[in-house]
Design a protein around this motif. Structure first.
Motif, PDB file in Angstrom:
ATOM      1  N   LYS A  92     -16.420 -59.269 -27.398  1.00 42.70           N
ATOM      2  CA  LYS A  92     -16.584 -58.176 -28.356  1.00 42.70           C
ATOM      3  C   LYS A  92     -15.382 -57.238 -28.334  1.00 42.70           C
ATOM      4  CE  LYS A  92     -19.433 -56.473 -31.300  1.00 42.70           C
ATOM      5  NZ  LYS A  92     -19.604 -57.255 -32.512  1.00 42.70           N
ATOM      6  N   ALA A  97     -21.737 -50.425 -34.246  1.00 44.18           N
ATOM      7  CA  ALA A  97     -22.311 -49.384 -35.125  1.00 44.18           C
ATOM      8  C   ALA A  97     -21.220 -48.424 -35.609  1.00 44.18           C
ATOM      9  CB  ALA A  97     -23.435 -48.620 -34.414  1.00 44.18           C
ATOM     10  N   GLY A 101     -18.691 -53.622 -39.619  1.00 43.18           N
ATOM     11  CA  GLY A 101     -19.384 -54.891 -39.847  1.00 43.18           C
ATOM     12  C   GLY A 101     -19.283 -55.880 -38.705  1.00 43.18           C
ATOM     13  N   GLY A 103     -21.365 -56.809 -36.237  1.00 41.98           N
ATOM     14  CA  GLY A 103     -22.535 -57.690 -36.075  1.00 41.98           C
ATOM     15  C   GLY A 103     -22.596 -58.714 -37.197  1.00 41.98           C
ATOM     16  N   ASP A 137     -23.966 -57.258 -45.229  1.00 39.76           N
ATOM     17  CA  ASP A 137     -22.522 -57.515 -45.111  1.00 39.76           C
ATOM     18  C   ASP A 137     -22.203 -58.955 -44.696  1.00 39.76           C
ATOM     19  OD1 ASP A 137     -21.596 -55.046 -45.889  1.00 39.76           O
ATOM     20  OD2 ASP A 137     -21.522 -54.231 -43.857  1.00 39.76           O
TER      21      ASP A 137
HETATM   22  P1  ATP Z   1     -22.339 -52.539 -41.069  1.00 37.02           P
HETATM   23  O1  ATP Z   1     -21.102 -51.845 -41.537  1.00 37.02           O
HETATM   24  O2  ATP Z   1     -22.441 -53.993 -41.464  1.00 37.02           O
HETATM   25  O3  ATP Z   1     -23.617 -51.780 -41.320  1.00 37.02           O
HETATM   26  P2  ATP Z   1     -21.752 -51.620 -38.430  1.00 37.02           P
HETATM   27  O4  ATP Z   1     -20.321 -51.855 -38.141  1.00 37.02           O
HETATM   28  O5  ATP Z   1     -22.112 -50.231 -38.838  1.00 37.02           O
HETATM   29  O6  ATP Z   1     -22.238 -52.660 -39.496  1.00 37.02           O
HETATM   30  P3  ATP Z   1     -22.631 -53.223 -36.208  1.00 37.02           P
HETATM   31  O7  ATP Z   1     -21.535 -53.135 -35.201  1.00 37.02           O
HETATM   32  O8  ATP Z   1     -22.767 -54.479 -36.965  1.00 37.02           O
HETATM   33  O9  ATP Z   1     -22.597 -51.969 -37.182  1.00 37.02           O
HETATM   34  O10 ATP Z   1     -23.991 -52.848 -35.438  1.00 37.02           O
HETATM   35  C1  ATP Z   1     -25.124 -52.407 -36.135  1.00 37.02           C
HETATM   36  C2  ATP Z   1     -26.359 -52.671 -35.290  1.00 37.02           C
HETATM   37  O11 ATP Z   1     -26.527 -54.075 -35.139  1.00 37.02           O
HETATM   38  C3  ATP Z   1     -26.273 -52.072 -33.900  1.00 37.02           C
HETATM   39  O12 ATP Z   1     -27.446 -51.330 -33.698  1.00 37.02           O
HETATM   40  C4  ATP Z   1     -26.237 -53.265 -32.955  1.00 37.02           C
HETATM   41  O13 ATP Z   1     -27.003 -53.076 -31.790  1.00 37.02           O
HETATM   42  C5  ATP Z   1     -26.848 -54.397 -33.785  1.00 37.02           C
HETATM   43  N1  ATP Z   1     -26.243 -55.717 -33.493  1.00 37.02           N
HETATM   44  C6  ATP Z   1     -26.907 -56.855 -33.398  1.00 37.02           C
HETATM   45  N2  ATP Z   1     -26.087 -57.867 -33.125  1.00 37.02           N
HETATM   46  C7  ATP Z   1     -24.851 -57.392 -33.046  1.00 37.02           C
HETATM   47  C8  ATP Z   1     -23.582 -57.975 -32.782  1.00 37.02           C
HETATM   48  N3  ATP Z   1     -23.421 -59.281 -32.529  1.00 37.02           N
HETATM   49  N4  ATP Z   1     -22.508 -57.158 -32.791  1.00 37.02           N
HETATM   50  C9  ATP Z   1     -22.662 -55.828 -33.071  1.00 37.02           C
HETATM   51  N5  ATP Z   1     -23.852 -55.239 -33.308  1.00 37.02           N
HETATM   52  C10 ATP Z   1     -24.946 -56.002 -33.299  1.00 37.02           C
END
Ligand code: ATP
Length: 283
Positions: A92, A97, A101, A103, A137
């Motif tokens: 990672k 979060a 994007g 996840g 996404d």
């Molecule tokens: P988006 O912009 O798509 O909404 P983001 O960048 O804001 O995403 P992510 O890093 O994807 O957010 O994480 C969002 C949520 O998904 C977190 O609460 C996290 O615990 C959960 N999650 C589940 N699987 C993953 C993963 N493989 N990597 C990151 N977060 C994950």
């Protein structure tokens, strides 16, 4: 059999939403691009045990069915009646979060990897269609190339490649819940963008004019709760960014720079001011 996949972060060059669907989710009008800040996945397909397992080097992630990478493996395994087990290891690098994007990109990488490993022969469009149930996404991340994204996120129209400009990404020390921000959108007060004009400039290769038309209509909403977003953006512009804005629902802010020296100045100027700063390029 072991398959490896790169899962790049996305940024929203433009994010707008004209309305909310009856299901409560936004109708999107976004132009998305990918950057070379990426997670790396190793996907091991084995006869036994026949279960799905996820491991990551991040202490912030669930390793069970809440992990989007797990969900992606589950979708393909059940839809195509695969009996083999899958072990996914995620290195990672994308902040969690953050509006980048991470996840969704991990999930998309699992779909691409298992499509190869199981020789399913699915096109990117077919994988994208299967992936919307995981997160809005994921269909974009299946492609991970500059695209106009509409609908719930499932309509992905690839665009011509953009210049490999320098991008400085800064994540303030706060976490933003995407569903919470999306529930708070007041459609009466949104100031919409000229996405049609932006698409025209991009399609005609007028990148400098395109940079001036980028934006994110959700910025005022997230900024009102996390003022550090506005401060970061102003600092980036003062240090010479050609464009600076929030990605997704935040809190990450990015600057696009036409020259490496200006990107370096922003990167150096932000270190110490913000705990997580990266200098990367547009893919
Ligand atoms: P988006 O912009 O798509 O909404 P983001 O960048 O804001 O995403 P992510 O890093 O994807 O957010 O994480 C969002 C949520 O998904 C977190 O609460 C996290 O615990 C959960 N999650 C589940 N699987 C993953 C993963 N493989 N990597 C990151 N977060 C994950």
């Amino acid at each position: 059999m072991i398959v490896t996949e790169k899962a790049p972060a996305k940024i929203n060059l433009s994010l707008d939403t004209p309305m909310r669907y009856l299901d409560g989710l936004p109708k999107w009008d976004m132009i998305m691009a990918s950057i070379d800040l990426a997670d790396y996945l190793t996907i091991d397909i084995h006869e036994r045990p026949q279960t799905i397992k996820v491991y990551s080097d991040s202490g912030f992630l669930p390793n069970d069915q809440r992990n989007l990478a797990y969900q992606a493996a589950h979708v393909l395994k059940t839809r195509f009646h695969q009996t083999a087990g899958v072990t996914i290891r995620i290195k990672k690098n994308i902040p969690v979060a953050a509006g980048l994007g991470g996840g969704s990109s991990d999930a998309a990488a699992v779909l691409r990897g298992l499509n190869k490993g199981w020789r399913l022969g699915l096109s990117l469009a077919e994988l994208a269609k299967l992936s919307l149930a995981i997160d809005s996404d994921v269909p974009y991340c299946v492609y991970s190339q500059t695209a106009h994204v509409t609908g719930h996120g499932e309509l992905v129209a690839p665009l011509p490649p953009v210049p490999h400009d320098w991008v400085v990404v800064a994540k303030p020390k706060v976490s933003v819940s995407t569903p919470t921000i999306l529930r708070q959108i007041n459609y009466e007060t949104l100031e919409h963008l000229d996405n049609e004009g932006l698409l025209r400039e991009m399609q005609n290769g007028n990148w400098d004019r395109a940079l001036a038309k980028m934006g994110n209509v959700l910025e005022p909403l997230t900024e009102s709760q996390y003022p550090e977003i506005r401060r970061l953006k102003q600092k980036m512009l003062k240090l010479g960014a050609d464009c600076a804005q929030m990605s997704g629902t935040g809190p990450t802010v990015f600057a696009i720079c036409r020259s490496e020296s200006r990107a370096k100045r922003i990167y150096n100027g932000l270190r110490g001011f913000c705990s997580e700063v990266y200098q990367v390029v547009l893919l």
